[in-house]
Scaffold this motif. Structure first.
Motif, PDB file in Angstrom:
ATOM      1  N   GLU A 193      12.141  -8.383  -1.836  1.00 47.79           N
ATOM      2  CA  GLU A 193      12.143  -7.496  -3.173  1.00 47.79           C
ATOM      3  C   GLU A 193      11.018  -8.018  -4.257  1.00 47.79           C
ATOM      4  O   GLU A 193      10.285  -7.063  -4.775  1.00 47.79           O
ATOM      5  CB  GLU A 193      13.212  -7.274  -3.937  1.00 47.79           C
ATOM      6  CG  GLU A 193      14.633  -6.608  -3.508  1.00 47.79           C
ATOM      7  CD  GLU A 193      15.887  -6.709  -4.095  1.00 47.79           C
ATOM      8  OE1 GLU A 193      16.694  -6.091  -3.840  1.00 47.79           O
ATOM      9  OE2 GLU A 193      16.099  -7.905  -4.539  1.00 47.79           O
ATOM     10  N   PHE A 194      10.816  -9.318  -4.144  1.00 48.56           N
ATOM     11  CA  PHE A 194       9.937  -9.987  -4.956  1.00 48.56           C
ATOM     12  C   PHE A 194       8.575  -9.567  -4.509  1.00 48.56           C
ATOM     13  O   PHE A 194       7.686  -9.291  -5.151  1.00 48.56           O
ATOM     14  CB  PHE A 194      10.058 -11.513  -4.908  1.00 48.56           C
ATOM     15  CG  PHE A 194      11.290 -12.242  -5.812  1.00 48.56           C
ATOM     16  CD1 PHE A 194      11.216 -11.761  -6.933  1.00 48.56           C
ATOM     17  CD2 PHE A 194      11.931 -13.226  -5.053  1.00 48.56           C
ATOM     18  CE1 PHE A 194      12.177 -12.366  -7.937  1.00 48.56           C
ATOM     19  CE2 PHE A 194      12.753 -13.967  -5.939  1.00 48.56           C
ATOM     20  CZ  PHE A 194      13.035 -13.357  -7.271  1.00 48.56           C
ATOM     21  N   LEU A 195       8.207  -9.681  -3.081  1.00 46.59           N
ATOM     22  CA  LEU A 195       7.019  -9.492  -2.828  1.00 46.59           C
ATOM     23  C   LEU A 195       6.861  -7.719  -2.971  1.00 46.59           C
ATOM     24  O   LEU A 195       5.472  -7.642  -3.104  1.00 46.59           O
ATOM     25  CB  LEU A 195       6.869  -9.854  -1.186  1.00 46.59           C
ATOM     26  CG  LEU A 195       7.162 -11.185  -0.905  1.00 46.59           C
ATOM     27  CD1 LEU A 195       7.024 -11.503   0.575  1.00 46.59           C
ATOM     28  CD2 LEU A 195       5.784 -12.049  -1.672  1.00 46.59           C
ATOM     29  N   GLY A 196       7.726  -6.958  -2.752  1.00 45.83           N
ATOM     30  CA  GLY A 196       7.380  -5.459  -3.175  1.00 45.83           C
ATOM     31  C   GLY A 196       6.896  -5.574  -4.422  1.00 45.83           C
ATOM     32  O   GLY A 196       6.079  -4.793  -4.729  1.00 45.83           O
ATOM     33  N   HIS A 197       7.633  -6.146  -5.364  1.00 46.44           N
ATOM     34  CA  HIS A 197       7.136  -6.138  -6.858  1.00 46.44           C
ATOM     35  C   HIS A 197       5.692  -6.418  -7.002  1.00 46.44           C
ATOM     36  O   HIS A 197       4.924  -6.013  -7.726  1.00 46.44           O
ATOM     37  CB  HIS A 197       8.168  -7.112  -7.451  1.00 46.44           C
ATOM     38  CG  HIS A 197       9.568  -6.738  -7.557  1.00 46.44           C
ATOM     39  ND1 HIS A 197      10.191  -5.348  -7.102  1.00 46.44           N
ATOM     40  CD2 HIS A 197      10.594  -7.427  -7.890  1.00 46.44           C
ATOM     41  CE1 HIS A 197      11.396  -5.235  -7.311  1.00 46.44           C
ATOM     42  NE2 HIS A 197      11.725  -6.364  -7.759  1.00 46.44           N
TER      43      HIS A 197
END
Lengths: 232, 621
Positions: free
Chosen positions: B474-478
């Motif tokens: 999720e972090f990297l997607g953000h």
């Protein structure tokens, strides 16, 4: 102090100048720095009893006073021996004056060396050419270092030597020792070649010489003697 | 000549030998036969980082004021020396005396960030101290931890004999006196620890027991003896002007991260940002008087010879006499060519004026920390900064000649949406547009806007302590969302974007809200080679992943799980003034997007008034 690199020794002096309240001059511009330079950077691992730096001050400080104040501000292992005025202009930069340096090199393990090493040293000194590989950051090239060797004298467990130093020609005592070790048929261990090296003093030239000519003994003058005491 | 613990041969074969030789200006030297108690104070990271920490210098001063105590320093050997010490069995030593840490009375370790936990084990290991507190005998130094991470000491509970919860200035004297008493009547570790557990702020983890519910949450946390407190009170100094301050801090030979005089103007922060742990831990806000600060600044500059002075606080703009202090420093420092550094300033007319005086406008950059891209999300996190403030500040700065702006944000905040993330890019674009509105002949080239995002980590004792954390994916997607949005904008060439590593963030989140069971994971990771985890090049993800497998710990339980209101947290036994009920209230208000005013504007009843001072009583004086 021998584990402190040249740039850090410089930083140490900059902070000491402030602690001692020496009215040192600054360069102009938005990020002014102290007008200060060392005669000849000392390599990590070497000790010295004869280092020189020149500074510019806004107002004269009596020598005795400056030496006392600076020594009060010094860390253990650094001592200011004298504080002298040099002529403005021609001798403004100690760095440009250096021509030679004295070193004493001690063997950490004397047993590593052949028993007759003092004789070997005489042979070594008598050679007309001594070819050694001089390493720079990028390359390594063979060079005759003999003309840069002024004196080589055996001492107890070590060798005293006078070598060319400064911007025109600079010879490191480590290189001389590696060449001498090769002459004796031994190799020296990393990282410090099994040696303890002390720089004794730095010298300038009494008279002007043309490029390439190396001044020896009679023409050398300790940098110390090029300045004069500042009286109160 | 002082003796050195390491041979010339070793010192010349490692990087920066000056890290290990001591002997710096202002280092304290005492005759070891004339002192009763020897303390080794450790910052478990490399010398250049550890030497930059003000807290250690304060404690060094505090201990060394006592004639009966000699406090020395020790830092983590870098990996090159670490290897040599293990190969040749060289014990870790203190910088001043170069004596073995193993022979000290106390080993104090300041714990400033979670990613240094394996370095703590390195320090113990190299010292020859058993990693587990329960395996230590009476001859081992007492290992005591302090610093912000000890507000949740539980992941480290197995490795420490004691923790000191709060500011060191208040209880250390009592602890040292107690220790001397025990020494005089025959020291037994167990007896000393039992007595120490009654000193205010001292937590002895071995004397407390945790039980768990079937679902893994905590069922109870209780002392094992009736004569020690079930709740540990945070220690705090109420009169900063009376507290010791290091007027002659150590001046390192090598360049360290903080190579300057550090002037701590206040502790605590009135702002109440809901993600910020320091803002809650150090309540109430207390300040040093401006007269005292002037005197401290003079002394420190004189004693160190540093060419720079920096103010230290969580929010310098909230220091009431900032203008007087800064003008004084400009007066004193200008003539002596001393630089002034003013971090954590809000950008406004005053700060721009001051910064124009103390730094080179062309070279320096302005920093804003909006933390979130949209106003909605800034309300959630209670960050008072508005878009208008930022654009006005940037506009004024551009007019004043600046053309570099740095913007700091967090990603993965509670309630954050795709739109909030895109707003980060939009804000950067608006700032660029503001710059190019200036007539071309008045501009100095292009503007450089640097956007940096870190990933949000919920921390104990904040309103977000209940919040679930994002997964690595999720972090990297953000971060990708932000990156794409920036690239799609007109002025994308003026905007640079950096984001943090996600692996380290997830681990940090786990350690931050971990419980006692996490100790096994840390030990396992360390044994398999984890060290210097805070250093990107040294961090080894696989070792930690394997450590979870080896210990049967599910990381998700600690990171992505949503916590309920009544869950007992591992850190709930610490009373830090601010009440859990207040934090819950703030968590609710966050979800309602309601802003809470700062301490000076209106008291919101957090509980910190129990200390009887600071900002809580300002208007009542």
């Amino acid at each position: 102090m021998k584990f402190i690199g040249h740039l850090d020794v410089m930083r140490c002096f900059q902070k000491a100048m402030r602690r001692a309240d020496i009215p040192i001059s600054f360069t102009e511009g938005f990020s002014p720095h102290m007008v200060m330079s060392f005669a000849l950077p000392l390599g990590v691992g070497l000790t010295s009893s004869g280092e020189y730096m020149d500074i510019e001050v806004d107002a004269p400080v009596p020598s005795k006073d400056a030496v006392r104040r600076l020594n009060e501000a010094m860390p253990e292992g650094l001592q200011v021996l004298s504080f002298r005025q040099i002529e403005e202009g021609k001798a403004a930069k100690a760095m440009t004056l250096v021509a030679a340096a004295d070193y004493t090199v001690f063997f950490k393990q004397a047993e590593r060396w052949p028993k007759d090493w003092p004789e070997r040293l005489r042979e070594f000194e008598a050679k007309e050419h001594i070819i050694a590989a001089k390493k720079t950051k990028t390359s390594e090239k063979e060079e005759d270092i003999r003309p840069m060797i002024g004196r080589l004298e055996p001492r107890e467990d070590g060798i005293f030597m006078t070598l060319s130093a400064g911007s025109a020609a600079n010879l490191k005592p480590e290189l001389v020792m590696e060449a001498f070790a090769a002459h004796c048929g031994i190799t020296l261990p990393e990282p410090d070649l099994g040696l303890r090296i002390n720089r004794e003093d730095l010298y300038g030239k009494k008279t002007a010489h043309g490029a390439g000519s190396v001044p020896w003994a009679e023409d050398l003058i300790s940098l110390q003697d090029m300045g004069r005491e500042i009286e109160s | 000549m002082r003796k050195l613990a390491l041979s010339d041969e070793i010192l010349l074969s490692i990087d920066k030998p000056a890290r290990y030789i001591g002997g710096e200006v202002n280092a304290v030297w005492k005759d070891k036969d004339q002192v009763d108690v020897r303390v080794a104070m450790c910052f478990p990271d490399v010398y250049e980082i550890g030497m930059s920490h003000l807290g250690i210098q304060i404690l060094y001063e505090l201990f060394n004021r006592r004639p009966d105590v000699w406090c020395e320093r020790v830092y983590s050997p870098w990996t090159d020396l670490d290897k040599i010490m293990r190969e040749r069995d060289i014990p870790l030593f203190a910088l001043e005396s170069q004596d073995r840490i193993r022979d000290f009375d106390f080993l104090g370790i300041t714990i400033q960030y979670e990613m240094c936990y394996t370095n703590i084990l390195q320090i113990l290991d190299l010292s020859g101290i058993p990693l587990l507190a329960k395996e230590r005998d009476d001859t081992c130094p007492l290992v005591i931890g302090g610093g912000p991470c000890t507000y949740n000491p539980e992941p480290l509970a197995d490795f420490f004999d004691l923790f000191y919860i709060g500011e060191g200035e208040t209880s250390y004297d009592a602890l040292i006196d107690l220790y001397k008493e025990h020494r005089q009547r025959g020291f037994r570790r167990e007896d000393f620890l039992a007595d120490a557990a009654r000193v205010p702020g001292i937590y002895v983890p071995s004397l407390y027991h945790t039980s768990y519910h079937a679902d893994g949450t905590i069922a109870s946390f209780e002392p094992l003896r009736g004569d020690i407190p079930p709740v540990i009170q945070k220690q705090i100094v109420m009169d900063l002007d009376a507290a010791p301050y290091p007027l002659a801090p150590i001046v390192p030979f090598i360049k360290v991260t903080q190579d300057r005089v550090v002037l701590e103007i206040q502790r605590g922060c009135i702002r109440g940002c809901r993600f910020c742990q320091a803002g809650m831990l150090y309540r109430p806000t207390r300040q040093r008087s401006v007269e005292n600060l002037k005197r401290i600044a003079d002394e420190m500059l004189k004693n160190t010879g540093h060419e720079e002075i920096s103010l230290s606080s969580l929010s310098s703009s909230d220091y009431p006499e900032l203008e007087e202090l800064v003008n004084y420093l400009i007066d004193v420092c200008g003539g002596k060519k001393i630089n002034i550094s003013l971090p954590s300033l809000r950008i406004d007319a005053f700060s721009l004026d001051v910064m124009g005086k103390v730094q080179d406008v062309r070279k320096s950059s302005l920093t804003f920390a909006p933390e979130a891209g949209s106003q909605r999300l800034r309300n959630v996190i209670n960050k008072g900064l508005t878009e208008e403030d930022i654009l006005k500040g940037a506009g004024d700065a551009f007019a004043g000649g600046w053309n570099k702006v740095k913007l700091y944000f967090m990603l993965g905040l509670p309630t954050e949406t795709e739109e909030d993330r895109k707003e980060i890019a939009h804000l950067a674009e608006k700032i660029a547009v503001r710059y190019y509105e200036i007539p071309k002949e008045q501009r100095t080239g292009k503007c450089q806007i640097t956007v940096s995002t870190s990933f949000f980590v919920p921390k104990p004792f904040t309103p977000f302590q209940w919040a679930p954390m994002c997964t690595k994916g999720e972090f990297l997607g953000h971060a990708r969302t932000v990156n794409h949005e920036i690239k799609d904008q007109k002025n994308h060439k003026s905007v640079r974007y950096h984001w943090h590593e996600a692996d380290v963030t997830v681990l940090e989140g786990l350690l931050a809200r971990g419980d006692r069971r996490i100790g096994a994971v840390i030990a396992d990771a360390y044994r398999h080679g984890a060290l210097y985890d805070a250093w990107t090049d040294e961090f080894k993800r696989e070792i930690w992943e394997q450590a979870f497998v080896n210990t049967g710990i599910d990381p998700d339980f600690y990171t992505v799980r949503k916590r309920e209101e009544n869950e007992i947290f591992p850190w709930d036994f610490i009373d830090m003034g601010v009440k859990k009920s207040y934090l819950w209230r703030e968590w609710q208000r966050a979800q309602e997007e309601k802003v809470t005013e700062n301490c000076r504007a209106k008291c919101s009843g957090c509980g910190a008034a129990c200390y009887g001072g600071g900002v809580c009583f300002e208007s009542k004086n």
